[in-house]
Design an enzyme around this catalytic site. Structure first.
Site, PDB file in Angstrom:
ATOM      1  N   SER A 145      28.019  -0.929 -24.623  1.00  0.00           N
ATOM      2  CA  SER A 145      29.315  -0.459 -25.314  1.00  0.00           C
ATOM      3  C   SER A 145      30.801  -0.685 -24.739  1.00  0.00           C
ATOM      4  CB  SER A 145      29.205   1.021 -25.579  1.00  0.00           C
ATOM      5  OG  SER A 145      30.267   1.195 -26.275  1.00  0.00           O
ATOM      6  N   TYR A 158      28.179   9.986 -23.585  1.00  0.00           N
ATOM      7  CA  TYR A 158      28.006   8.912 -24.385  1.00  0.00           C
ATOM      8  C   TYR A 158      28.372   7.755 -23.275  1.00  0.00           C
ATOM      9  CZ  TYR A 158      27.945   4.730 -27.671  1.00  0.00           C
ATOM     10  OH  TYR A 158      27.616   3.663 -28.173  1.00  0.00           O
TER      11      TYR A 158
HETATM   12  O1  NJP Z   1      23.692   3.083 -35.044  1.00  0.00           O
HETATM   13  P1  NJP Z   1      22.547   3.784 -36.226  1.00  0.00           P
HETATM   14  P2  NJP Z   1      24.213   1.721 -34.523  1.00  0.00           P
HETATM   15  N1  NJP Z   1      14.017   6.378 -30.815  1.00  0.00           N
HETATM   16  O2  NJP Z   1      22.953   5.260 -35.962  1.00  0.00           O
HETATM   17  C1  NJP Z   1      17.531   4.191 -33.812  1.00  0.00           C
HETATM   18  C2  NJP Z   1      25.505   1.312 -29.850  1.00  0.00           C
HETATM   19  N2  NJP Z   1      26.901   1.075 -30.431  1.00  0.00           N
HETATM   20  O3  NJP Z   1      23.374   0.578 -35.093  1.00  0.00           O
HETATM   21  O4  NJP Z   1      14.758   6.398 -35.074  1.00  0.00           O
HETATM   22  C3  NJP Z   1      14.049   5.365 -31.579  1.00  0.00           C
HETATM   23  O5  NJP Z   1      23.249   3.054 -37.307  1.00  0.00           O
HETATM   24  C4  NJP Z   1      17.726   4.780 -35.280  1.00  0.00           C
HETATM   25  O6  NJP Z   1      16.412   4.901 -35.949  1.00  0.00           O
HETATM   26  P3  NJP Z   1      15.725   6.144 -36.318  1.00  0.00           P
HETATM   27  C5  NJP Z   1      24.687   2.495 -30.092  1.00  0.00           C
HETATM   28  O7  NJP Z   1      25.128   3.179 -28.854  1.00  0.00           O
HETATM   29  C6  NJP Z   1      27.194   1.376 -31.672  1.00  0.00           C
HETATM   30  O8  NJP Z   1      25.789   1.501 -34.521  1.00  0.00           O
HETATM   31  O9  NJP Z   1      14.853   5.746 -37.413  1.00  0.00           O
HETATM   32  N3  NJP Z   1      14.918   4.761 -32.288  1.00  0.00           N
HETATM   33  C7  NJP Z   1      18.541   3.662 -35.845  1.00  0.00           C
HETATM   34  O10 NJP Z   1      17.633   2.453 -36.173  1.00  0.00           O
HETATM   35  C8  NJP Z   1      23.467   2.082 -30.110  1.00  0.00           C
HETATM   36  O11 NJP Z   1      22.914   1.805 -28.710  1.00  0.00           O
HETATM   37  C9  NJP Z   1      28.622   1.346 -31.910  1.00  0.00           C
HETATM   38  O12 NJP Z   1      16.554   7.128 -36.639  1.00  0.00           O
HETATM   39  C10 NJP Z   1      16.066   5.558 -32.389  1.00  0.00           C
HETATM   40  C11 NJP Z   1      19.401   3.170 -34.693  1.00  0.00           C
HETATM   41  O13 NJP Z   1      18.756   3.608 -33.367  1.00  0.00           O
HETATM   42  C12 NJP Z   1      23.263   0.614 -31.013  1.00  0.00           C
HETATM   43  O14 NJP Z   1      24.644   0.307 -30.945  1.00  0.00           O
HETATM   44  C13 NJP Z   1      29.416   0.902 -30.918  1.00  0.00           C
HETATM   45  C14 NJP Z   1      15.966   6.563 -31.606  1.00  0.00           C
HETATM   46  C15 NJP Z   1      20.779   3.662 -34.619  1.00  0.00           C
HETATM   47  O15 NJP Z   1      21.444   3.157 -35.927  1.00  0.00           O
HETATM   48  C16 NJP Z   1      22.977   1.028 -32.439  1.00  0.00           C
HETATM   49  O16 NJP Z   1      23.879   1.901 -32.968  1.00  0.00           O
HETATM   50  C17 NJP Z   1      29.076   0.636 -29.750  1.00  0.00           C
HETATM   51  C18 NJP Z   1      14.898   7.163 -30.749  1.00  0.00           C
HETATM   52  N4  NJP Z   1      15.175   8.194 -30.176  1.00  0.00           N
HETATM   53  C19 NJP Z   1      27.853   0.734 -29.398  1.00  0.00           C
HETATM   54  N5  NJP Z   1      17.474   7.263 -31.758  1.00  0.00           N
HETATM   55  C20 NJP Z   1      29.098   1.938 -32.987  1.00  0.00           C
HETATM   56  N6  NJP Z   1      28.390   1.847 -34.203  1.00  0.00           N
HETATM   57  O17 NJP Z   1      30.406   2.053 -33.107  1.00  0.00           O
HETATM   58  C21 NJP Z   1      17.929   6.567 -32.621  1.00  0.00           C
HETATM   59  O18 NJP Z   1      30.154   0.360 -28.692  1.00  0.00           O
HETATM   60  N7  NJP Z   1      17.288   5.484 -33.076  1.00  0.00           N
END
Ligand code: NJP
Length: 265
Positions: A145, A158
């Site tokens: 990020s 974070y």
């Molecule tokens: O977020 P979201 P993003 N084990 O909430 C999964 C980074 N980022 O796509 O497990 C396995 O729509 C969750 O799936 P589920 C951010 O830090 C974002 O935006 O089924 N999986 C879902 O598929 C992250 O690293 C922004 O709930 C787990 C996914 O992760 C990445 O981008 C800005 C889990 C999250 O989808 C993807 O985020 C930035 C676990 N314990 C960096 N916990 C931004 N959106 O603004 C969660 O700089 N997931």
């Protein structure tokens, strides 16, 4: 060296049940790759895989896994190797954030973010790396990020996890410099995903940065475009990285000039 095409490449994507992980999976499939989807929500993974098989006519498998459960990470990746034989690309994307002032932040939240964003990512990498080394080919992409370069108020935990991801990624890249394995960090600014449902329960940050938000489809395209290239870092949008670079050079000045800009959460 000629760049490898993505056709038939086995691409593991963590956090593929939604957000940018889901879009990365679609983009990979559209180029003929075989996405291997990992996340906790079985139903959502199933829906993404169904869409992939029916739209792009490629194979796609799903694995339910909480990446913060390190024992499960081991088991699930062993199963993936048994099922698909080899992995070409690992995209460590699973992650979340909680925006809170340090004074109010719960230690459980801090710990949970480190377990998923840092230890989960390291554990997945360690499961795949020996196999990539054996074949001397592959690519590891870590979704970090801009918060890993420039911390702002209410993102201490974070931000700390994403600084850790960048440190890990840079070290790994150097360790692998004499191999054919690429390592890339992706540093986006805010993206329009469900990330903010957890990170920003009041919705105020989203409102403040709405105009700056990246489209997850564009991010996914750019991530897939760097595969099998030696791109160190993908910074999105580019101007935001300029701010982070300037911050490294003159932090006091940037904090003074940016003023309220850093207090958007
Ligand atoms: O977020 P979201 P993003 N084990 O909430 C999964 C980074 N980022 O796509 O497990 C396995 O729509 C969750 O799936 P589920 C951010 O830090 C974002 O935006 O089924 N999986 C879902 O598929 C992250 O690293 C922004 O709930 C787990 C996914 O992760 C990445 O981008 C800005 C889990 C999250 O989808 C993807 O985020 C930035 C676990 N314990 C960096 N916990 C931004 N959106 O603004 C969660 O700089 N997931």
């Amino acid at each position: 060296m000629k760049r490898q095409t993505l056709a038939e490449k086995h691409i593991v994507i963590t956090g593929a049940s939604g957000g940018i992980g889901e879009q990365i999976a679609y983009e990979a499939a559209s180029r003929g790759a075989v996405p291997i989807l990992v996340a906790r929500s079985e139903d959502k993974l199933g829906a993404v895989a169904y869409h992939i098989r029916h739209t792009y006519d490629v194979n796609c498998s799903t694995y339910t896994l909480d990446v913060s459960n390190l024992k499960e990470v081991e088991k699930v990746f062993q199963q993936i190797f048994r099922d698909v034989g080899y992995i070409d690309v690992l995209i460590n994307n699973a992650g979340f954030g909680i925006f809170e002032d340090v004074a109010e932040a719960k230690m459980e939240n801090m710990e949970a973010m480190f377990r998923v964003n840092v230890l989960g990512l390291i554990a997945c990498t360690k499961m795949v790396l020996p196999h990539l080394l054996e074949r001397n080919t592959g690519h590891i992409v870590n979704i970090a990020s801009q918060a890993g370069k420039l911390a702002t108020p209410k993102s201490s935990g974070y931000s700390a996890t994403k600084h850790a991801v960048l440190g890990f990624t840079n070290s790994l890249r150097m360790e692998l410099s004499k191999t054919n394995i690429f390592v890339t960090a992706v540093n986006p600014g805010p993206i329009k995903t469900n990330f903010f449902t957890i990170a920003d329960t009041s919705g105020s940050y989203m409102k403040n940065v709405e105009k700056l938000m990246l489209d997850p489809k564009d991010v996914a395209k750019k991530v897939i475009n760097v595969l099998f290239t030696n791109k160190r870092e993908l910074n999105l949008p580019g101007w935001m990285n300029l701010g982070s670079t300037l911050y490294l050079l003159a932090p006091r000045l940037v904090e003074k000039l940016a003023g309220d800009m850093f207090h958007q959460k």
